[in-house]
Design an enzyme around this catalytic site. Structure first.
Site, PDB file in Angstrom:
ATOM      1  N   GLY A 117      -5.908  -9.288  12.576  1.00  0.00           N
ATOM      2  CA  GLY A 117      -7.564  -9.926  12.820  1.00  0.00           C
ATOM      3  C   GLY A 117      -8.072 -10.154  11.593  1.00  0.00           C
ATOM      4  CD  GLN A 192      -8.845  -6.869  17.430  1.00  0.00           C
ATOM      5  OE1 GLN A 192      -8.387  -7.005  16.185  1.00  0.00           O
ATOM      6  NE2 GLN A 192      -9.578  -5.867  17.962  1.00  0.00           N
ATOM      7  CE  LYS A 391      -6.828  -2.141   3.334  1.00  0.00           C
ATOM      8  NZ  LYS A 391      -7.127  -3.033   4.998  1.00  0.00           N
TER       9      LYS A 391
END
Length: 512
Positions: A117, A192, A391
């Protein structure tokens, strides 16, 4: 008016455990009523009956989370720090103690889920982060598909891939997976939840209509996994196909590959939930950790820690491991817990700010917090190689480098690397966004013998650059440093006058 909430008797049936205390007060109080009315109004902005029903269910779940937040806020539910202990030996099992399976038959009972997501906004991306090319022109999703296809064809099994998307990435993901139509695996996607952001002052929702701007909504963290699996029908679908176990990980963790020894351990111990943890370093001090809380294993996130104990939480001495967010779940056990409506997870309050400077909050949950609800749940202390998240562009440089190669979509450390640890790489703000990163490297440097790299300022790298030992490059304000093609830097600190540096580099590149 739309029937946003179930009748009081059915709604109260959902309430379990400690959240029942003062629950009625929270839901009938002024704030609770105001939120309920606003959510009812939001539901009424949907015309299509089927869409309206699904949106209504989603808002019910949000309202339940919101009322729990109000109740906990009213009662000041803080952790009792004195009751928190390091987990016992029986609560964390070393990976080295696991035994490999005798055959691969258990794989037919497994499904793999990737949390997909994220947008990668911190790296300057606007689409699904999993579409970023990370190694040999392959994206996160390409590598995952290659891994599972190889697993299926090699072992003659059927492990499906499940992708949990968010409203931010769903359309992107559906478009991307079309190219895998001829691969030897089944891919299922589901979305979601989409929850409304809340104004901090009024505690009312930001959106005015169900189709209001995306910036007024948020995906409520990976803890929403369980609700979304249930309401999407994917949980029942997997169980009907004979799947018993689900391996969950973040799509940007390139170390999260299927491990048959962990799967076999789960079967042998009949554990309903396993969390992979790994040894904490200074880079991981904010990561969630497993603790013993009154004899029960719990996930503790930094956002839950009282401010006076944050330094204790970061200590490597007391909390030696952290959560990789690789988790293994028994699907029948999950079904049982969801049917009992007892999957209450600790609420993480995530403060944000709108474009016009208004303070808002997001109520989120963490998937690992579910560990307290499952029988026999424990942690597995895995090697660091199972936690390779991307990240930042610093992480990306390491993955793209010659430290790693690919085998069937899986990252493998270069056998020529003399050290067990991978290099520490710290790229400054000039390299923060992916577009800048790509522009500043003509070609990824060779770093096989690198220990540490720090780069700050306006720096550009040429082709076939080699970095060894500790290399620190600092371009001062208003200066630019170009590392020339073929340059070899070993244990060098470069900063200061631009012309001096360039001449030094050319000399060094000629006489390594």
């Amino acid at each position: 008016m739309a029937q946003l909430l179930p009748r009081a008797d059915s709604f109260n049936a959902r309430v379990r455990g400690s959240s029942h205390v003062d629950f009625k007060t929270a839901t009938t109080g002024v704030i609770g009523k105001a939120m309920r009315n606003e959510l009812s109004r939001l539901v009424n902005t949907v015309d299509d009956p089927q869409t309206k029903k699904a949106f209504d269910t989603e808002m019910q779940s949000f309202f339940y989370l919101f009322t729990r937040y109000l109740a906990e806020r009213a009662q000041n539910h803080d952790l009792d720090w004195d009751r928190i202990k390091s987990p016992g030996e029986d609560q964390i099992v070393p990976y080295s103690s696991l035994t490999p399976p005798k055959d691969t038959s258990a794989l037919n009972k497994l499904a793999v889920l990737k949390v997909n997501g994220g947008l990668g906004t911190s790296m300057g991306m606007t689409g699904a982060k999993s579409a970023l090319e990370v190694k040999d022109d392959m994206t996160f999703l390409d590598l995952t598909v290659r891994q599972i296809e190889h697993l299926n064809t090699t072992n003659k099994v059927d492990v499906p891939l499940i992708l949990m998307t968010s409203f931010n990435t769903h359309e992107d993901t559906l478009r991307i997976i079309k190219k895998y139509a001829n691969q030897q695996l089944r891919i299922t996607t589901f979305n979601q939840s989409r929850y409304p952001r809340i104004f901090k002052e009024s505690l009312l929702p930001c959106p005015k209509t169900a189709d209001d701007d995306k910036k007024n909504w948020y995906p409520p963290g990976h803890g929403d996994l369980y609700n979304a699996l249930l309401h999407s029908g994917v949980l029942d679908q997997l169980i009907s196909e004979g799947k018993e176990y689900l391996f969950v990980s973040n799509s940007d963790n390139l170390g999260a590959v299927v491990d048959q020894s962990i799967l076999q351990h789960m079967i042998d111990t009949q554990a309903e939930f396993l969390m992979e943890v790994t040894d904490k370093t200074k880079a991981d001090i904010k990561g969630g950790t497993l603790v013993d809380y009154e004899g029960s294993i719990r996930l503790l996130e930094v956002a839950q820690v009282p401010s006076e104990h944050v330094e204790d939480f970061k200590s490597v001495r007391k909390f030696k491991i952290f959560n990789t967010n690789n988790i293994w779940i028994n699907l029948q056990a999950l079904k049982r817990i969801m049917e009992q409506d007892s999957m209450d997870l600790e609420i993480i309050i995530n403060p944000k700010q709108t474009d016009d400077g208004q303070a808002v909050i997001q109520l989120e949950t963490a998937a690992g917090a579910a560990i307290k609800h499952f029988k026999g749940a424990h942690g597995i202390n895995v090697p660091r190689s199972r936690f390779l998240p991307v990240k930042s562009c610093s992480d990306l440089l390491l993955i793209k480098s010659d430290i790693y190669s690919l085998e069937h979509g899986e990252l493998v450390i270069n056998p020529s690397r003399m050290f067990e640890n991978t290099p520490v790489i710290k790229l400054g703000d000039h390299f923060k966004k992916i577009q800048q990163f790509q522009k500043r490297f003509k070609k990824i440097p060779k770093v096989l013998e690198l220990d540490h790299l720090t780069v700050t300022g306006d720096v550009y790298f040429g082709r076939n650059v080699t970095l060894r030992g500790t290399v620190i490059i600092v371009a001062n304000e208003g200066q630019r440093i170009d590392i020339p093609d073929g340059c070899i830097l070993e244990n060098r600190l470069l900063s200061g006058n631009l012309n001096m540096i360039v001449s030094l580099l050319f000399i060094y590149s000629r006489f390594p």
